[in-house]
Structure formats: structure tokens, C-alpha cells
Write an enzyme that holds these catalytic residues in place. Structure first.
Site, PDB file in Angstrom:
ATOM      1  N   HIS A 101       0.840  -1.190   0.000  1.00 36.02           N
ATOM      2  CA  HIS A 101       0.000   0.000   0.000  1.00 36.02           C
ATOM      3  C   HIS A 101       0.883   1.251   0.000  1.00 36.02           C
ATOM      4  O   HIS A 101       1.817   1.339   0.787  1.00 36.02           O
ATOM      5  CB  HIS A 101      -0.895   0.031   1.231  1.00 36.02           C
TER       6      HIS A 101
ATOM      7  N   TYR B 153       2.982   2.698  13.879  1.00 35.87           N
ATOM      8  CA  TYR B 153       3.429   3.678  12.888  1.00 35.87           C
ATOM      9  C   TYR B 153       2.811   5.038  13.145  1.00 35.87           C
ATOM     10  O   TYR B 153       1.629   5.178  13.418  1.00 35.87           O
ATOM     11  CB  TYR B 153       3.156   3.213  11.453  1.00 35.87           C
TER      12      TYR B 153
END
EC number: 1.1.1.133
Length: 494
Positions: free
Chosen positions: A79, A142
Site C-alpha cells: 500500500h 506507525y
């Protein structure tokens, strides 16, 4: 590197914080310092000051996400999103694979490595990422610098693409994948991410400077978004807080209350302070909170005009409410780390201004009286906008910059005489008059006698503005070709 697992004994506690570049431009791998003993371990997962010193962009994260995976072989990707990410592991181990999906010569470049608690990676905008868990109960985290949006465009690449040929530790046939990830296109069907364009929010976009900025920013590689009071009231904290600042990289504040005389009235005084001081303070606050660059337009009216040419480090000495309110806004802007405070004078552009008024008066045969004891330089908005863009593109040092056109300072009367001559009329039709005589019997704000700005600092960055005489000649010629002037709607020569 340690690739045996994430128990305390397997981690390298002697390793120092360090950053390593990769074949993908802008993609960085960080070795993290992990402190441990028989009780477990501790690390600084993200430390802004230390990591930016090692080359990590100060990317301004706005969201922290955690992905937990029960089983070995869980594989997600590939992605690519329109934001930057800082990826690290909280527990367990993952194999990471990244493919540059940005338009350009590095399109399709691949980098892979394992990540455990002692390793982190910085993934730039537009780089495709995928992760495969190598241990059960693995969690990776993240930081991202934009919020997920259903309107945002995302790019995908098939995990099994033969061109990039990622060597997965666990074969994809044996891995755990979603149906969506299995259906992603091959590389030859992927539309590359276009080059990232810094997003610039221009307040006061319909004003003289705002129009010039909106015209020049796209050609300079910036994505401009213009707002005015109806879309964003910078003086209203609620309006400012409600704006989606995750869509902005740079704010250029070209909004201001510029009615110098009106600022002296009971009605105008609070409006001047709201636009010129409270508004910039609100923008400085959000710029600090979101790590944005703030460009703010100031005025020579912050000085009393007795020590020209005015340098950037001259202490404020405003004579009237307008100058005082601008000085208040300047002080607020100077407090945000990433700022350019651009001080200018005698602005001329598309819209109401002194030169247009003089062209109109000349064309109608009116002989005006114009003050001759105020001197300075004109600033044409095309050059003011170009100078601002120059500071942004070249990463000039933060701080204050004076910016006007070059040339020998002139009085307003001298400018008017030149305009009359350029318009084909007798410059002697302009009658010089003192400021005291011009405003006798009128309620008027005090003006600085000398508005000349020292341009040494801006010129040291490599930007040298054209002379005001050259620009004035071209501007008047254009007005005459267009047949445009304006009715004199103000009683002040600024």
C-alpha cells in the site's frame, strides 16, 4: 543485525542510535538504542530532536496506529499512501518490503529488511509498504503525518508482482492475506504517484498579494489553496481550530486590515487588532502545533521612519494603531519556529492602489496634491510573491526578511509625477505638499517619514528584486493598454 527474536538477550543493548540511507530516495532505516536487563527492555521509539539531527525530516506526525497480528505469516500490502510514516515494532518481528511507487527514475525500486524493537524505518509519501510477521503476537506501530480520509487516493501493488520479485521469508501461498491484497494490480498497471507538491494555504487570497501568489505558486511547484474571511476567519479561534491543518504544509498569511486611518477610529481599532495581531497569533499557534511553515506579511509601519533604511533587527516603534497592531502580530509570528516574517512597503498590484489612482486622475484631467515628505520604495506584488516563493523553495534560514523593489527611494509626489509622465500628461500637474498640509483638518493616522527597507538580507539568499522604476514603467504601460485605472476612493497616499 539481531534477527533471532525479540527476547531481552537477543537485543543488542550496545547499539547506538544511527540512520542509514537506502536505494529508495528519502527512505531511512534507524538503529534504535534499546536498554534492557533481566526485567525487560526500554527504548526511545521516536525522539524528534535526536532523529532530526540524523536526517529524519521533521514530518509532524498527527496520528499513531498499532497493528497487532496473532499468527506468523500475516502479510499486509503493498500500500502506498499520501503521507509519511515512521514504522517500528513494539513486540515480535516483521519482514518489511518497500517499493517506490512515485513518479520518477526510482519508480519500482525495492528495499527489504527485518524490523524488531531495535530497528525502525521512515517511509516517505508515495512509497508502497508491506509487512509479514515472523513471530506470533507481533505488534508494530506507525506514526503518520496525515489523517486517513475516504477521499484520499491510495495506490496498491500486488504482493506477488513478478517485476519487483520480493523474496518473502514465508511463501505467499502459505501466508495469511486478505482478498483485497491478493487482487491488487501488477506494476505495469500501477499509476505512479505524481511528485509531491507542498500544499500552501494562502489567506487573503483575493487581495493584491494573494492574487499574485495564487498565480505563481503552481508554476513554482506548490499546490495553492486560497481562503478568505468567509472560509477561514483567522481572528476567530474556533474557526482556526476547526480547519483541517493536516492538508497544509505552508501558511502564507496575506490577510490584513490595511485601512491606516480607519484603524484610529473606535470602530476600526478592534478590527485592526483582530486581523493584524489576533489572527497571526492564531496561525502561529497552529503552525507550532502542526509543524507548519508560516509566512507572514508585515509592514514598514511598525517603524517610526526615523532610522531608515530599516534593518530586520530594528526594534518596533510604531506611530499609530495600524503599525501597533502589525507589530503585535509580528511578535506572535516570531514565536513559532518555522517562520518567515516578510516586511514590505508601498504595495502595488492587481486592485486598489496609489499608482492606479494616479493613472485614473491623470486620465480625467485632475491635478492632485501629493505629499513629498514621505519617501520609500514601491513593492510590486509579482516581485513580493516571487521573493516569498524563493525563500520557501531554497529553504532560507528562518526569520525576518525585508522585501521591496530596488531603486533610489522616492517621495509619493515623485512617484505621482512619474506616473503622470508615463501616462502622457504633464508631471507639473502634480503639486507637492507636506504631510501636515495634506491632512490639515482631517482625522488621519501618523505616517513614517522614511519607509525605505534595507534589502541586504533577502539579497544574500540570491534573490534580487528588480528596480521599482522598471516595474513602474511596465505597470503603467499595462494599465494604459488595458484602459484601467480606478476611482480615487481613499484620501491617503499609501
Amino acid at each position: 543485525m539481531r534477527r533471532r527474536g525479540t527476547d531481552t538477550m537477543a537485543l543488542d543493548h550496545e547499539k547506538q542510535l544511527a540512520a542509514t540511507t537506502t536505494p529508495i530516495p528519502g527512505f531511512l532505516v534507524f538503529d534504535l538504542t534499546v536498554h534492557g536487563d533481566n526485567r525487560g527492555w526500554f527504548k526511545e521509539n521516536w525522539q524528534r530532536a535526536k532523529m532530526t539531527a540524523l536526517g529524519l525530516p521533521d514530518f509532524g506526525p498527527v496520528q499513531n496506529n498499532i497493528s497487532f497480528n496473532d499468527e506468523v505469516g500475516v502479510t499486509r500490502g503493498i500500500h502506498a499512501e499520501p503521507w509519511d510514516k515512521f514504522i517500528s515494532v513494539a513486540t515480535g518481528r516483521v519482514f518489511g518490503a518497500w517499493v517506490d511507487l512515485r513518479e520518477g527514475p526510482s519508480f519500482g525500486t525495492v528495499f527489504t529488511c527485518e524490523i524488531d524493537p531495535g530497528v525502525a524505518v521512515y517511509v516517505p509519501w508515495g512509497v508502497g509498504n508491506a509487512y509479514q510477521t515472523l513471530e506470533p503476537n507481533t505488534a508494530y506501530t506507525y506514526l503518520v503525518n496525515a489523517h486517513w480520509s475516504p477521499e484520499a487516493k491510495y495506490t496498491f501493488l500486488n504482493l506477488a508482482d513478478e517485476t519487483v520479485a520480493i523474496d518473502w521469508p514465508i511463501a505467499l501461498d502459505d501466508a495469511i492475506l486478505s482478498d483485497k491484497d491478493r487482487a491488487h494490480p501488477r506494476l505495469d498497471a500501477v499509476t505512479p504517484f505524481p511528485p509531491a507538491m507542498p500544499r500552501v494555504l494562502v489567506t487573503g487570497a483575493h487581495g493584491q498579494l494573494g492574487r499574485a501568489l495564487m498565480a505563481q505558486l503552481p508554476d513554482a511547484g506548490f499546490l495553492p489553496v486560497g481562503v478568505d474571511l468567509d472560509k477561514l476567519n483567522i481572528a476567530d479561534r474556533a474557526s482556526v481550530d476547526a480547519y483541517d491543518w493536516s492538508t497544509v504544509d505552508v501558511i502564507v498569511n496575506a490577510a490584513a486590515w490595511t485601512d491606516v486611518d480607519g484603524a484610529e477610529t473606535a470602530q476600526g481599532r478592534p478590527r485592526a487588532w483582530a486581523a493584524n495581531a489576533t489572527g497571526p497569533a492564531n496561525l502561529a499557534r497552529v503552525a507550532t502545533e502542526h509543524g507548519l511553515t508560516l509566512v507572514h506579511i508585515s509592514s514598514e509601519y511598525t517603524f517610526d521612519g526615523t532610522r531608515a533604511p530599516h534593518r530586520e533587527d530594528e526594534m518596533p516603534s510604531p506611530l499609530g494603531v495600524y503599525g501597533q497592531s502589525k507589530a503585535g502580530g509580528d511578535a506572535a509570528v516570531a514565536a513559532t519556529p518555522r517562520h518567515y516574517l516578510v516586511r514590505t512597503s508601498w504595495v502595488v498590484g492587481e486592485g486598489k492602489n496609489f499608482v492606479r489612482t494616479m493613472v485614473d486622475l491623470a486620465g480625467r484631467g485632475i491635478a492632485p496634491k501629493v505629499v513629498d515628505d514621505q519617501v520609500g520604495r514601491l513593492t510590486f506584488t509579482t516581485d513580493l510573491a516571487a521573493g516569498i516563493i524563493h525563500l520557501l523553495r531554497h529553504g532560507a534560514a528562518w526569520g525576518t526578511y525585508n522585501l521591496s523593489n530596488e531603486g533610489t527611494p522616492l517621495s509619493w509626489a515623485a512617484v505621482a509625477k512619474r506616473v503622470f509622465a508615463l501616462s502622457g500628461h504633464d508631471p507639473q500637474d502634480v503639486s507637492p505638499i507636506s504631510t501636515a498640509e495634506y491632512f490639515a483638518g482631517k482625522d488621519a493616522a501618523p505616517r513614517p517619514a522614511d519607509s525605505t527597507l534595507d534589502l541586504t538580507r533577502i539579497e544574500a539568499t540570491g534573490f534580487r528584486p528588480p528596480s521599482m522604476e522598471e516595474r513602474l514603467d511596465a505597470y503603467v504601460a499595462q494599465l494604459r493598454r488595458d484602459g484601467s485605472g480606478q476611482q480615487p476612493t481613499v484620501n491617503r497616499p499609501d
